[in-house]
Write an enzyme that holds these catalytic residues in place. Structure first.
Site, PDB file in Angstrom:
ATOM      1  N   SER A 131       0.854  -1.189   0.000  1.00 52.78           N
ATOM      2  CA  SER A 131       0.000   0.000   0.000  1.00 52.78           C
ATOM      3  C   SER A 131       0.882   1.228   0.000  1.00 52.78           C
ATOM      4  O   SER A 131       2.030   1.188   0.461  1.00 52.78           O
ATOM      5  CB  SER A 131      -0.893   0.012   1.244  1.00 52.78           C
ATOM      6  OG  SER A 131      -1.547   1.258   1.397  1.00 52.78           O
ATOM      7  N   TYR A 144      -1.652   0.799  10.558  1.00 51.36           N
ATOM      8  CA  TYR A 144      -1.648   0.303   9.182  1.00 51.36           C
ATOM      9  C   TYR A 144      -0.352   0.689   8.480  1.00 51.36           C
ATOM     10  O   TYR A 144       0.221  -0.130   7.735  1.00 51.36           O
ATOM     11  CB  TYR A 144      -2.860   0.850   8.435  1.00 51.36           C
ATOM     12  CG  TYR A 144      -3.072   0.256   7.060  1.00 51.36           C
ATOM     13  CD1 TYR A 144      -3.177  -1.112   6.886  1.00 51.36           C
ATOM     14  CD2 TYR A 144      -3.196   1.072   5.938  1.00 51.36           C
ATOM     15  CE1 TYR A 144      -3.390  -1.663   5.630  1.00 51.36           C
ATOM     16  CE2 TYR A 144      -3.416   0.533   4.676  1.00 51.36           C
ATOM     17  CZ  TYR A 144      -3.500  -0.833   4.530  1.00 51.36           C
ATOM     18  OH  TYR A 144      -3.706  -1.372   3.282  1.00 51.36           O
TER      19      TYR A 144
END
Length: 252
Positions: A131, A144
């Site tokens: 990501s 995250y």
């Protein structure tokens, strides 16, 4: 089976399902792996693949996935993972951080370790779906950010460890991708919060955009290694810089 074998984790929806379909169109027999067996069974039936029930946090499930995949795996797409929560560190849910680390890092590591002998046997390719959260921190993203940065380190270390062997190690880092479930899961089923992420963004990426890029990476000539692709919608210049037709307070 005479066709090339691909294994896609997290194939029950979103990027994983789109990738399985795209790889099947490229001629791969796809092992569709996810916790929700009903979904991957339907997907496997649709594309002529193989369904495998697999929670990547389970040693037994991953061993079963390796058995289902067989002795030769031409392509492993480590897609399973995800985000939980968007709170600042001051009031973050550490259990949510544990979940993200267990899936994005430990689960990915477990699958990679289990299938690596089969990938080596096929002189294949491993693609890590990370990501842009691995690129830079943002408010509320600490857990995250850390998990995806950790997954990126798996890809980097593995590439170094396999230097000189006929195995490619690639990474794709998507930015804003509008799928049915990613943000909904992140916000615990709160549809309004999930919708706000994409509010005012005319054309976020869709799962098929990322799947197309993964298929391109996997089908380059065997001597070509695509170390990393960062893929974003045109409207997103950075994690914190997104063009919207109107403001969306609290969205990221």
């Amino acid at each position: 089976m005479n066709s090339r074998i691909a294994v896609v984790t997290g194939a029950s929806g979103g990027i994983g399902a789109a990738t399985a379909r795209r790889l099947a169109a490229e001629g791969f027999t796809v092992v569709c792996a996810a916790r929700r067996l009903d979904r991957v069974t339907a997907l496997a039936h649709e594309i002529g693949g193989i369904a495998a029930a697999c929670d990547i946090t389970s040693d037994a499930d991953v061993a079963g996935l390796a058995e289902a995949a067989g002795e030769r795996v031409d392509l492993l797409v480590n897609n399973a993972g995800g985000a939980v929560g968007l709170e600042p560190i001051a009031n973050a849910d550490i259990d949510a951080w544990t979940t993200m680390y267990a899936t994005n890092v430990l689960g990915t590591g477990r699958v990679t370790q289990a299938l690596l002998p089969a990938v080596k046997a096929a002189e294949g390719t491993i693609v890590f779906v990370t990501s842009t959260a691995a690129d830079a921190a943002y408010e509320g993203g600490a857990g995250y950010n850390a998990a995806k940065a950790g997954e990126r380190m798996l890809a980097g270390a593995l590439r170094l460890e396999l230097c000189g062997e006929p195995v490619r190690v690639c990474e794709i880092a998507p930015g804003m991708v509008h799928t049915e479930e990613f943000s909904l899961v992140r916000f615990g089923g709160d549809q309004a919060k999930a919708d706000a992420v994409y509010d005012g963004v005319a054309e976020p990426l869709i799962a098929e955009d990322v799947a197309d890029a993964i298929a391109w990476m996997a089908t380059r000539p065997s001597h070509v290694n695509i170390d990393r692709i960062v893929i974003r919608p045109r409207a997103q210049a950075a994690n914190h810089k997104v063009h919207r037709s109107h403001p969306a307070p609290g969205a990221r």
